[in-house]
Design a protein around this motif. Structure first.
Motif, PDB file in Angstrom:
ATOM      1  N   PHE A 719       0.848  -1.197   0.000  1.00  7.84           N
ATOM      2  CA  PHE A 719       0.000   0.000   0.000  1.00  7.84           C
ATOM      3  C   PHE A 719       0.882   1.246   0.000  1.00  7.84           C
ATOM      4  CE2 PHE A 719      -2.757  -3.263   1.810  1.00  7.84           C
ATOM      5  CZ  PHE A 719      -3.914  -3.074   1.069  1.00  7.84           C
ATOM      6  N   THR A 720       0.465   2.269  -0.711  1.00  2.00           N
ATOM      7  CA  THR A 720       1.283   3.470  -0.849  1.00  2.00           C
ATOM      8  C   THR A 720       0.511   4.708  -0.409  1.00  2.00           C
ATOM      9  OG1 THR A 720       0.580   3.902  -3.135  1.00  2.00           O
ATOM     10  CG2 THR A 720       2.491   2.451  -2.809  1.00  2.00           C
ATOM     11  N   ALA A 721       1.262   5.720  -0.014  1.00  2.99           N
ATOM     12  CA  ALA A 721       0.669   6.980   0.431  1.00  2.99           C
ATOM     13  C   ALA A 721       0.450   7.959  -0.712  1.00  2.99           C
ATOM     14  CB  ALA A 721       1.572   7.629   1.486  1.00  2.99           C
ATOM     15  N   GLN A 722       1.056   7.723  -1.856  1.00  9.09           N
ATOM     16  CA  GLN A 722       1.013   8.674  -2.964  1.00  9.09           C
ATOM     17  C   GLN A 722      -0.400   8.790  -3.529  1.00  9.09           C
ATOM     18  OE1 GLN A 722       3.524  10.616  -3.942  1.00  9.09           O
ATOM     19  NE2 GLN A 722       2.214  11.611  -5.447  1.00  9.09           N
ATOM     20  N   PRO A 723      -0.992   9.992  -3.534  1.00 10.98           N
ATOM     21  CA  PRO A 723      -2.348  10.141  -4.073  1.00 10.98           C
ATOM     22  C   PRO A 723      -2.377   9.898  -5.578  1.00 10.98           C
ATOM     23  CG  PRO A 723      -1.401  12.290  -3.573  1.00 10.98           C
ATOM     24  CD  PRO A 723      -0.449  11.265  -3.041  1.00 10.98           C
ATOM     25  N   GLU A 724      -3.546   9.477  -6.051  1.00  9.96           N
ATOM     26  CA  GLU A 724      -3.724   9.189  -7.468  1.00  9.96           C
ATOM     27  C   GLU A 724      -4.985   9.870  -7.967  1.00  9.96           C
ATOM     28  OE1 GLU A 724      -2.373   4.799  -8.375  1.00  9.96           O
ATOM     29  OE2 GLU A 724      -3.484   4.828  -6.477  1.00  9.96           O
ATOM     30  N   GLY A 725      -4.858  10.619  -9.043  1.00  5.75           N
ATOM     31  CA  GLY A 725      -6.013  11.270  -9.646  1.00  5.75           C
ATOM     32  C   GLY A 725      -6.242  12.672  -9.112  1.00  5.75           C
ATOM     33  N   ASP A 726      -7.019  13.439  -9.847  1.00  3.88           N
ATOM     34  CA  ASP A 726      -7.361  14.809  -9.463  1.00  3.88           C
ATOM     35  C   ASP A 726      -8.675  14.804  -8.696  1.00  3.88           C
ATOM     36  OD1 ASP A 726      -7.072  17.884  -9.936  1.00  3.88           O
ATOM     37  OD2 ASP A 726      -9.128  17.388 -10.524  1.00  3.88           O
ATOM     38  N   GLU A 727      -8.654  15.400  -7.514  1.00  6.76           N
ATOM     39  CA  GLU A 727      -9.826  15.357  -6.644  1.00  6.76           C
ATOM     40  C   GLU A 727     -11.079  15.885  -7.335  1.00  6.76           C
ATOM     41  OE1 GLU A 727      -6.814  16.731  -5.914  1.00  6.76           O
ATOM     42  OE2 GLU A 727      -6.637  17.088  -3.743  1.00  6.76           O
ATOM     43  N   ILE A 728     -10.954  17.047  -7.962  1.00  2.00           N
ATOM     44  CA  ILE A 728     -12.129  17.696  -8.538  1.00  2.00           C
ATOM     45  C   ILE A 728     -12.685  16.868  -9.694  1.00  2.00           C
ATOM     46  CG2 ILE A 728     -12.942  19.745  -9.753  1.00  2.00           C
ATOM     47  CD1 ILE A 728     -10.922  21.368  -8.087  1.00  2.00           C
ATOM     48  N   ALA A 729     -11.800  16.361 -10.549  1.00  2.22           N
ATOM     49  CA  ALA A 729     -12.255  15.565 -11.694  1.00  2.22           C
ATOM     50  C   ALA A 729     -12.964  14.295 -11.231  1.00  2.22           C
ATOM     51  CB  ALA A 729     -11.062  15.216 -12.590  1.00  2.22           C
ATOM     52  N   VAL A 730     -12.418  13.628 -10.215  1.00  3.64           N
ATOM     53  CA  VAL A 730     -13.031  12.396  -9.728  1.00  3.64           C
ATOM     54  C   VAL A 730     -14.374  12.690  -9.055  1.00  3.64           C
ATOM     55  CG1 VAL A 730     -12.771  10.449  -8.138  1.00  3.64           C
ATOM     56  CG2 VAL A 730     -10.823  11.203  -9.513  1.00  3.64           C
ATOM     57  N   VAL A 731     -14.439  13.762  -8.273  1.00  2.84           N
ATOM     58  CA  VAL A 731     -15.713  14.103  -7.627  1.00  2.84           C
ATOM     59  C   VAL A 731     -16.773  14.429  -8.677  1.00  2.84           C
ATOM     60  CG1 VAL A 731     -16.901  15.751  -6.137  1.00  2.84           C
ATOM     61  CG2 VAL A 731     -14.679  14.847  -5.461  1.00  2.84           C
ATOM     62  N   LYS A 732     -16.402  15.192  -9.711  1.00  2.00           N
ATOM     63  CA  LYS A 732     -17.371  15.509 -10.772  1.00  2.00           C
ATOM     64  C   LYS A 732     -17.889  14.244 -11.430  1.00  2.00           C
ATOM     65  CE  LYS A 732     -15.884  20.180 -12.058  1.00  2.00           C
ATOM     66  NZ  LYS A 732     -15.219  21.007 -13.102  1.00  2.00           N
ATOM     67  N   GLU A 733     -16.991  13.298 -11.706  1.00  2.00           N
ATOM     68  CA  GLU A 733     -17.396  12.042 -12.323  1.00  2.00           C
ATOM     69  C   GLU A 733     -18.368  11.281 -11.423  1.00  2.00           C
ATOM     70  OE1 GLU A 733     -15.361   7.750 -13.362  1.00  2.00           O
ATOM     71  OE2 GLU A 733     -14.108   9.556 -13.516  1.00  2.00           O
ATOM     72  N   ILE A 734     -18.067  11.223 -10.143  1.00  2.00           N
ATOM     73  CA  ILE A 734     -18.933  10.506  -9.202  1.00  2.00           C
ATOM     74  C   ILE A 734     -20.273  11.213  -9.047  1.00  2.00           C
ATOM     75  CG2 ILE A 734     -19.182  10.024  -6.728  1.00  2.00           C
ATOM     76  CD1 ILE A 734     -16.237   9.126  -6.791  1.00  2.00           C
ATOM     77  N   TYR A 735     -20.230  12.531  -9.003  1.00  2.00           N
ATOM     78  CA  TYR A 735     -21.487  13.275  -8.875  1.00  2.00           C
ATOM     79  C   TYR A 735     -22.400  13.009 -10.072  1.00  2.00           C
ATOM     80  CZ  TYR A 735     -24.877  16.966  -8.289  1.00  2.00           C
ATOM     81  OH  TYR A 735     -26.067  17.647  -8.144  1.00  2.00           O
ATOM     82  N   ASP A 736     -21.834  13.083 -11.267  1.00  2.00           N
ATOM     83  CA  ASP A 736     -22.637  12.854 -12.473  1.00  2.00           C
ATOM     84  C   ASP A 736     -23.179  11.427 -12.511  1.00  2.00           C
ATOM     85  OD1 ASP A 736     -22.186  15.434 -13.303  1.00  2.00           O
ATOM     86  OD2 ASP A 736     -20.550  14.917 -14.672  1.00  2.00           O
ATOM     87  N   LYS A 737     -22.406  10.491 -12.003  1.00  2.00           N
ATOM     88  CA  LYS A 737     -22.782   9.078 -12.057  1.00  2.00           C
ATOM     89  C   LYS A 737     -23.907   8.741 -11.090  1.00  2.00           C
ATOM     90  CE  LYS A 737     -20.553   4.501 -11.815  1.00  2.00           C
ATOM     91  NZ  LYS A 737     -19.238   3.808 -11.644  1.00  2.00           N
ATOM     92  N   TYR A 738     -23.882   9.336  -9.894  1.00  2.00           N
ATOM     93  CA  TYR A 738     -24.817   8.909  -8.849  1.00  2.00           C
ATOM     94  C   TYR A 738     -25.836   9.966  -8.413  1.00  2.00           C
ATOM     95  CZ  TYR A 738     -21.676   4.921  -8.270  1.00  2.00           C
ATOM     96  OH  TYR A 738     -20.933   3.788  -8.484  1.00  2.00           O
ATOM     97  N   PHE A 739     -25.502  11.249  -8.537  1.00  2.00           N
ATOM     98  CA  PHE A 739     -26.326  12.260  -7.876  1.00  2.00           C
ATOM     99  C   PHE A 739     -26.989  13.259  -8.818  1.00  2.00           C
ATOM    100  CE2 PHE A 739     -22.885  11.168  -4.819  1.00  2.00           C
ATOM    101  CZ  PHE A 739     -23.677  10.472  -3.923  1.00  2.00           C
ATOM    102  N   ALA A 740     -26.552  13.310 -10.066  1.00  2.00           N
ATOM    103  CA  ALA A 740     -27.080  14.343 -10.960  1.00  2.00           C
ATOM    104  C   ALA A 740     -28.590  14.225 -11.136  1.00  2.00           C
ATOM    105  CB  ALA A 740     -26.377  14.264 -12.317  1.00  2.00           C
ATOM    106  N   GLY A 741     -29.109  12.999 -11.086  1.00  2.00           N
ATOM    107  CA  GLY A 741     -30.546  12.814 -11.302  1.00  2.00           C
ATOM    108  C   GLY A 741     -31.375  12.795 -10.042  1.00  2.00           C
ATOM    109  N   LEU A 742     -30.734  12.950  -8.877  1.00  2.00           N
ATOM    110  CA  LEU A 742     -31.496  12.883  -7.618  1.00  2.00           C
ATOM    111  C   LEU A 742     -32.209  14.207  -7.325  1.00  2.00           C
ATOM    112  CD1 LEU A 742     -29.082  10.913  -5.261  1.00  2.00           C
ATOM    113  CD2 LEU A 742     -31.062  10.065  -6.521  1.00  2.00           C
TER     114      LEU A 742
END
Length: 742
Positions: A719-742
């Motif tokens: 396991f590593t401590a190094q972060p992966e991915g851009d926070e904002i881009a990943v949150v936008k993707e998750i929001y569109d996937k699960y919450f945009a239609g709620l």
């Protein structure tokens, strides 16, 4: 009595890089390393007995005067937070001042209580087990900036036990290690709850910890803090009468020590039943502490909680006489000693409150915001006219669990109510006593601001201040168009998830992703009493609002951290909704969605180092000097978060998943396989400990590997401590996937 070592001896023992002739200048250099920002402060220490600070800024220099170093540091932080829009936080320990310094007319703040207490024995295990000096420096700076002048300090006390047993009683290191616990378990060892588990510790560990403790004590001394150190509570090794050199215990008999019983199926230390022997051992314990740390530790405060979480062992002749002996031994060592006891469950009992004189006992109230109706008056100190000094405190976090949680209104109102009656109720301090830290930092900024306020906060006025300080919006800034949105975010959270109404709930409502699989959403750990008391839609709206300002806030690290944390909460909430659907319909599509939610949560949290299992395990492994040591420390790190102990403690002791963490790595490699196997087994439970939990804790292969997602790490050191991915881009993707239609 305490020894006074010569200044020359201190110089020989103390590494030069931790001796700070000017602790405030050194702190400023660490927290404001850019653009000469540290040099923009001028300060003086007045030496006044009244604890207060005065700040002012003409746009070119910030001037701070304070009664002592802690008051000066608090004044610096007050300007940073309330004028410069700078929040030195766990996720952002450094900052840069605005190019133009906000002007601040002279204002003076006086502390309404003498003591600002910090930490819990458990914090040292659940959060601090594997910290290096850089991380400790950040925390000590954070303490000073938040006005903490009475921190609990237990790092390196295992070295005191090694010293007293080897130096005074002839133990070998191997014999010491049958008593002393492993690196992640000292919180409970020092609280007299357990022995031996998690070791044996190599010599290199003791060397490292002794050096670290000396640095910590010296920095506390430089700042002028008064640490609370563990006093002697009567514990002793089970094998003391047989392992000790006979000449060192002349006159002792077998009946002088008694079985301490069990705690959550762990074996407690034995207890010294003979009061004269107890005082003899205590004298050797304090002498050992003096030899190791007496020159760098300046304090008169001692944490002593006899008979913690279990009551008086059945073989003890007289609990009252034992406590009296502890007090006499402490006084013999330090004539100015103050006994510090936790008000937790039924402790302290009259055995303590009616033995220790008034003025020499401080009671730490851990329930300050949990039982609001009864915790504002110091009632626990006044039973049968005990009437001792006390500190209003809150725990807020149990086990280091991750989740938005708080009782914000109770925190504000209950402390002010206690303060307003302190002449009657003997209130002398305020404190945070969390089992784990590095989450919900808003609560800690609030708690440590309360004793310095000139106008009492309300929830709304605090949120308005907090948004400015948290996201770098200085007073009088023209960069204010996003203020209303961020205020709306925190107003929603402050009115909902940060207002837990349930007295019995211990900390955050745990994510269903972390449960031992069941179709009925419930608690992850045995005593959490999780309830879903907030409106999920308000968290979803808060996430939407946070995303709406991402373009203008994208360079602010506090914003990025909070965005991920709110998205994490929204996903956990959605997981609860999906589990309800699975229970109601048995839908295969819902099951597949639930499993994907866990993996998406894992990926989201992987964007932040603070929310990765690898940060915890890498820190543990970094302290090892051999592969065997590195694996030992990672074993401690993994066990504590999962099984906690062996089968007996995990199952019978009720400790499984007590320290659950919604962290990247744990979700994919530990929690996900349980759920996937559960669904594959037609929603019937499996043998979780043998086939999933213990294999993960010990890094061995088992059924778990058949259910892990492809590419997920598993073995020690992966396991590593190094972060992966851009926070904002990943949150936008998750929001569109699960919450945009709620």
């Amino acid at each position: 009595m305490k020894r006074l070592l010569s200044y020359l001896f201190l110089l020989l023992l103390l590494p030069m890089n931790i001796m700070s002739a000017e602790p405030i200048a050194a702190m400023l250099g660490r927290i404001l390393p850019n653009n000469g920002d540290a040099d923009k402060f001028e300060w003086t220490v007045t030496g006044n007995k009244v604890q207060q600070f005065t700040i002012a800024c003409d746009g070119y220099k910030i001037t701070v005067s304070g009664s002592d170093n802690i008051a000066v540091a608090t004044g610096i932080n007050w300007y940073l937070q309330h004028y410069a829009g700078v929040d030195i936080s766990w996720n952002a320990p450094t900052a840069t001042l605005p190019a133009t310094l906000p002007v601040c007319p002279a204002e003076t703040h006086t502390a309404s209580v003498d003591w600002r207490y910090y930490l819990n024995f458990c914090t040292y295990s659940y959060s601090m087990s594997f910290w290096d000096w850089d991380r400790w420096q950040q925390e000590l700076d954070w303490m000073a900036l938040h006005g903490v002048n009475m921190p609990l300090a237990i790092t390196g006390v295992e070295c005191v036990w090694r010293e007293v047993l080897m130096h005074s009683y002839g133990y070998t290191l191997g014999e010491v290690n049958t008593f002393v616990t492993g690196s992640a378990y000292y919180g409970w060892f020092f609280m007299n709850n357990m022995t031996g588990w998690g070791g044996p510790q190599p010599e290199s560990w003791y060397t490292h910890q002794q050096t670290m403790a000396r640095k910590i004590f010296q920095r506390m001394k430089d700042f002028g803090m008064s640490p609370v150190i563990p006093g002697y509570v009567g514990m002793i090794p089970k094998d003391f009468m047989t392992q000790t050199e006979a000449s060192t215990i002349s006159g002792w008999t077998a009946s002088d020590i008694v079985n301490g019983g069990n705690w959550c199926s762990f074996v407690r230390p034995y207890f010294v039943n003979n009061t004269e022997r107890l005082k003899d051992f205590a004298a050797n314990y304090y002498a050992a502490f003096d030899r190791l740390y007496g020159d760098v530790c300046t304090t008169h405060f001692y944490a002593i909680d006899p008979f913690h979480e279990g009551g008086v062992p059945s073989g003890v002749t007289s609990a009252e006489a034992s406590v009296q002996a502890m007090w006499e031994a402490l006084q013999a060592y330090d004539a100015k000693a103050v006994w510090v006891a936790q008000h937790w469950q039924t402790n302290p009992t009259p055995i303590v409150t009616h033995t220790i004189p008034r003025g020499r006992l401080i009671i730490l109230d851990l329930h300050g915001d949990q039982y609001a109706a009864t915790q504002c008056t110091g009632h626990h100190t006044t039973a049968d006219n005990a009437n001792h000094d006390w500190v209003w405190g809150q725990v807020s976090n149990f086990g280091g669990n991750v989740g938005l949680f708080g009782r914000m209104d109770r925190l504000i109102n209950c402390f002010y109510e206690a303060r307003n009656n302190q002449s009657v109720n003997k209130l002398v301090g305020i404190g945070a006593l969390p089992e784990g830290i590095e989450n919900n930092s808003m609560l800690y900024d609030l708690l440590y601001a309360l004793p310095w306020t000139t106008t009492d906060y309300t929830r709304d006025t605090w949120i308005a201040d907090y948004v400015r300080m948290r996201y770098g919006i200085p007073v009088n800034s023209t960069f204010n168009f996003q203020l209303s949105t961020l205020n709306s975010v925190w107003t929603r959270l402050g009115a909902g998830i940060y207002q837990c109404p349930n007295d019995n709930q211990q900390g955050t409502t745990e994510s269903v992703f972390l449960m031992r699989p069941s179709l009925t959403p419930g608690t992850v750990s045995s005593w959490a009493s999780s309830t879903w008391y907030w409106d999920f839609a308000e968290v979803h709206k808060a996430l939407q609002e946070m995303l709406s300002v991402s373009e203008t806030m994208k360079d602010n690290d506090n914003y990025r951290y909070d965005l991920v944390d709110i998205a994490r909460q929204a996903l956990a909430d959605y997981g609860k909704m999906k589990l309800d659907e699975i229970k109601a319909t048995g839908s295969q599509a819902a099951k597949e969605c639930f499993l994907q939610l866990i993996l998406d949560q894992d990926r989201l949290l992987g964007t932040r180092s603070e929310l990765r299992l690898g940060r915890w395990t890498e820190a543990a492994r970094a302290l090892g000097t051999t592969d065997a040591e590195r694996d030992l420390y990672e074993r401690n790190a993994r066990m504590l978060l999962t099984t906690w102990g062996d089968r007996l403690q995990c199952e019978n002791g009720g400790l499984h998943d007590y320290a659950n963490r919604e962290w990247n790595g744990l979700l994919a490699a530990y929690y996900y396989p349980r759920w996937r196997a559960f669904f594959a087994n037609n929603c019937q439970p499996l043998v979780w400990f043998d086939d999933f939990e213990w294999p993960f804790a010990t890094g061995t292969s088992a059924i778990i590997n058949n259910y892990m997602p492809e590419g997920a790490p598993y073995a020690y050191g992966t396991f590593t401590a190094q972060p992966e991915g851009d926070e904002i881009a990943v949150v936008k993707e998750i929001y569109d996937k699960y919450f945009a239609g709620l």
